[in-house]
Design a protein around this motif. Structure first.
Motif, PDB file in Angstrom:
ATOM      1  N   LYS A  32      47.588  57.926  35.991  1.00 47.76           N
ATOM      2  CA  LYS A  32      47.247  58.240  34.603  1.00 47.76           C
ATOM      3  C   LYS A  32      47.302  57.005  33.715  1.00 47.76           C
ATOM      4  N   ASN A  33      46.741  57.189  32.526  1.00 49.26           N
ATOM      5  CA  ASN A  33      46.872  56.200  31.449  1.00 49.26           C
ATOM      6  C   ASN A  33      46.523  54.783  31.876  1.00 49.26           C
ATOM      7  N   SER A  34      45.347  54.610  32.437  1.00 50.51           N
ATOM      8  CA  SER A  34      44.975  53.269  32.881  1.00 50.51           C
ATOM      9  C   SER A  34      44.836  52.337  31.682  1.00 50.51           C
ATOM     10  N   LEU A  35      45.296  51.134  31.885  1.00 50.64           N
ATOM     11  CA  LEU A  35      45.254  50.113  30.852  1.00 50.64           C
ATOM     12  C   LEU A  35      44.898  48.817  31.554  1.00 50.64           C
ATOM     13  N   ARG A  36      43.929  48.100  31.013  1.00 50.13           N
ATOM     14  CA  ARG A  36      43.475  46.850  31.645  1.00 50.13           C
ATOM     15  C   ARG A  36      44.238  45.668  31.084  1.00 50.13           C
ATOM     16  N   GLU A  37      44.706  44.842  31.992  1.00 49.72           N
ATOM     17  CA  GLU A  37      45.416  43.625  31.603  1.00 49.72           C
ATOM     18  C   GLU A  37      44.749  42.429  32.268  1.00 49.72           C
ATOM     19  N   SER A  38      44.670  41.343  31.548  1.00 53.94           N
ATOM     20  CA  SER A  38      44.167  40.098  32.131  1.00 53.94           C
ATOM     21  C   SER A  38      45.313  39.443  32.893  1.00 53.94           C
ATOM     22  N   ARG A  39      45.089  39.207  34.175  1.00 54.21           N
ATOM     23  CA  ARG A  39      46.118  38.636  35.028  1.00 54.21           C
ATOM     24  C   ARG A  39      45.595  37.367  35.695  1.00 54.21           C
ATOM     25  N   PRO A  40      46.288  36.251  35.501  1.00 51.66           N
ATOM     26  CA  PRO A  40      45.865  35.017  36.162  1.00 51.66           C
ATOM     27  C   PRO A  40      46.256  35.010  37.635  1.00 51.66           C
ATOM     28  N   MET A  41      45.428  34.366  38.429  1.00 53.47           N
ATOM     29  CA  MET A  41      45.697  34.197  39.858  1.00 53.47           C
ATOM     30  C   MET A  41      45.262  32.790  40.249  1.00 53.47           C
ATOM     31  N   LYS A  42      46.064  32.147  41.066  1.00 53.88           N
ATOM     32  CA  LYS A  42      45.689  30.836  41.596  1.00 53.88           C
ATOM     33  C   LYS A  42      45.166  31.060  43.008  1.00 53.88           C
ATOM     34  N   THR A  43      43.857  30.838  43.188  1.00 53.38           N
ATOM     35  CA  THR A  43      43.195  31.113  44.455  1.00 53.38           C
ATOM     36  C   THR A  43      42.770  29.816  45.137  1.00 53.38           C
ATOM     37  N   ARG A  44      42.181  29.937  46.309  1.00 51.67           N
ATOM     38  CA  ARG A  44      41.663  28.758  47.012  1.00 51.67           C
ATOM     39  C   ARG A  44      40.558  28.069  46.214  1.00 51.67           C
ATOM     40  N   PHE A  45      39.899  28.813  45.331  1.00 52.00           N
ATOM     41  CA  PHE A  45      38.815  28.250  44.527  1.00 52.00           C
ATOM     42  C   PHE A  45      39.300  27.716  43.192  1.00 52.00           C
ATOM     43  N   GLY A  46      40.574  27.905  42.900  1.00 53.57           N
ATOM     44  CA  GLY A  46      41.123  27.496  41.614  1.00 53.57           C
ATOM     45  C   GLY A  46      41.654  28.705  40.854  1.00 53.57           C
ATOM     46  N   ARG A  47      42.043  28.474  39.629  1.00 56.31           N
ATOM     47  CA  ARG A  47      42.631  29.533  38.803  1.00 56.31           C
ATOM     48  C   ARG A  47      41.549  30.474  38.284  1.00 56.31           C
ATOM     49  N   ILE A  48      41.819  31.780  38.399  1.00 58.43           N
ATOM     50  CA  ILE A  48      40.924  32.797  37.853  1.00 58.43           C
ATOM     51  C   ILE A  48      41.747  33.757  37.003  1.00 58.43           C
ATOM     52  N   VAL A  49      41.083  34.491  36.140  1.00 56.45           N
ATOM     53  CA  VAL A  49      41.727  35.544  35.365  1.00 56.45           C
ATOM     54  C   VAL A  49      40.949  36.830  35.623  1.00 56.45           C
ATOM     55  N   VAL A  50      41.649  37.825  36.144  1.00 60.39           N
ATOM     56  CA  VAL A  50      41.029  39.096  36.503  1.00 60.39           C
ATOM     57  C   VAL A  50      41.592  40.180  35.590  1.00 60.39           C
ATOM     58  N   LYS A  51      40.699  41.019  35.068  1.00 57.31           N
ATOM     59  CA  LYS A  51      41.135  42.174  34.277  1.00 57.31           C
ATOM     60  C   LYS A  51      41.386  43.323  35.246  1.00 57.31           C
ATOM     61  N   LYS A  52      42.683  43.641  35.444  1.00 54.01           N
ATOM     62  CA  LYS A  52      43.084  44.689  36.391  1.00 54.01           C
ATOM     63  C   LYS A  52      43.635  45.879  35.625  1.00 54.01           C
ATOM     64  N   ARG A  53      43.369  47.066  36.142  1.00 55.18           N
ATOM     65  CA  ARG A  53      43.930  48.279  35.544  1.00 55.18           C
ATOM     66  C   ARG A  53      45.308  48.553  36.125  1.00 55.18           C
ATOM     67  N   GLY A  98      52.379  33.358  41.118  1.00 58.90           N
ATOM     68  CA  GLY A  98      51.019  33.294  40.588  1.00 58.90           C
ATOM     69  C   GLY A  98      49.982  32.847  41.603  1.00 58.90           C
ATOM     70  N   PHE A  99      50.443  32.360  42.760  1.00 62.07           N
ATOM     71  CA  PHE A  99      49.530  31.942  43.822  1.00 62.07           C
ATOM     72  C   PHE A  99      49.224  33.135  44.723  1.00 62.07           C
ATOM     73  N   THR A 100      47.971  33.257  45.152  1.00 58.98           N
ATOM     74  CA  THR A 100      47.671  34.278  46.144  1.00 58.98           C
ATOM     75  C   THR A 100      48.390  33.875  47.430  1.00 58.98           C
ATOM     76  N   LEU A 101      48.637  34.850  48.278  1.00 57.01           N
ATOM     77  CA  LEU A 101      49.372  34.597  49.512  1.00 57.01           C
ATOM     78  C   LEU A 101      48.674  33.540  50.371  1.00 57.01           C
ATOM     79  N   SER A 102      47.343  33.557  50.411  1.00 61.15           N
ATOM     80  CA  SER A 102      46.624  32.567  51.228  1.00 61.15           C
ATOM     81  C   SER A 102      46.863  31.147  50.713  1.00 61.15           C
ATOM     82  N   VAL A 103      46.934  30.976  49.395  1.00 63.57           N
ATOM     83  CA  VAL A 103      47.200  29.642  48.836  1.00 63.57           C
ATOM     84  C   VAL A 103      48.646  29.245  49.125  1.00 63.57           C
ATOM     85  N   ALA A 104      49.574  30.181  48.968  1.00 59.17           N
ATOM     86  CA  ALA A 104      50.980  29.895  49.257  1.00 59.17           C
ATOM     87  C   ALA A 104      51.162  29.476  50.712  1.00 59.17           C
ATOM     88  N   GLU A 105      50.443  30.135  51.619  1.00 63.27           N
ATOM     89  CA  GLU A 105      50.523  29.772  53.035  1.00 63.27           C
ATOM     90  C   GLU A 105      49.973  28.374  53.275  1.00 63.27           C
TER      91      GLU A 105
END
Length: 108
Positions: free
Chosen positions: A45-66, A94-101
């Motif tokens: 219930k009550n979905s709310l979208r938040e902008s969440r930064p992620m550090k990926t193999r391609f660089g930093r991205i910001v994804v709007k996740k519910r 803040g790093f995706t698991l693949s980047v942390a690995e």
């Protein structure tokens, strides 16, 4: 971008990674939209979208996740991000698991 602006390997790499980041964000947000439409509305219930930064193999991205509020009898309500659960997205600092690995491999 014009070909004359792609003069070095780094220029090409930066351009391609920028394109990859855009595609990555669009793909993740589209999957999040599909999960929103197909979710069990009695539970999630009550979905709310938040902008969440992620550090990926391609660089930093910001994804709007519910995020969804879940209320369970005899328990405190909590929130969950279906996108993270569905895709098993794990982050460490803040790093995706693949980047942390990859960082871990470089350190050893």
């Amino acid at each position: 971008m014009q070909s004359e602006e792609l003069k070095t390997y780094k220029d090409i790499e930066d351009f391609l990674f920028s394109q990859a980041r855009d595609i990555y964000v669009q793909t993740l947000e589209r999957i999040d939209d599909l999960l929103f439409l197909q979710r069990d509305k009695k539970i999630f219930k009550n979905s709310l979208r938040e902008s969440r930064p992620m550090k990926t193999r391609f660089g930093r991205i910001v994804v709007k996740k519910r995020k969804y509020r879940i209320e369970v009898p005899f328990s405190e309500p909590y929130t969950v991000c279906l996108l993270d659960k569905y895709l098993s997205i794990e982050q460490i600092g803040g790093f995706t698991l693949s980047v942390a690995e990859e960082i871990d491999k470089m350190r050893n």
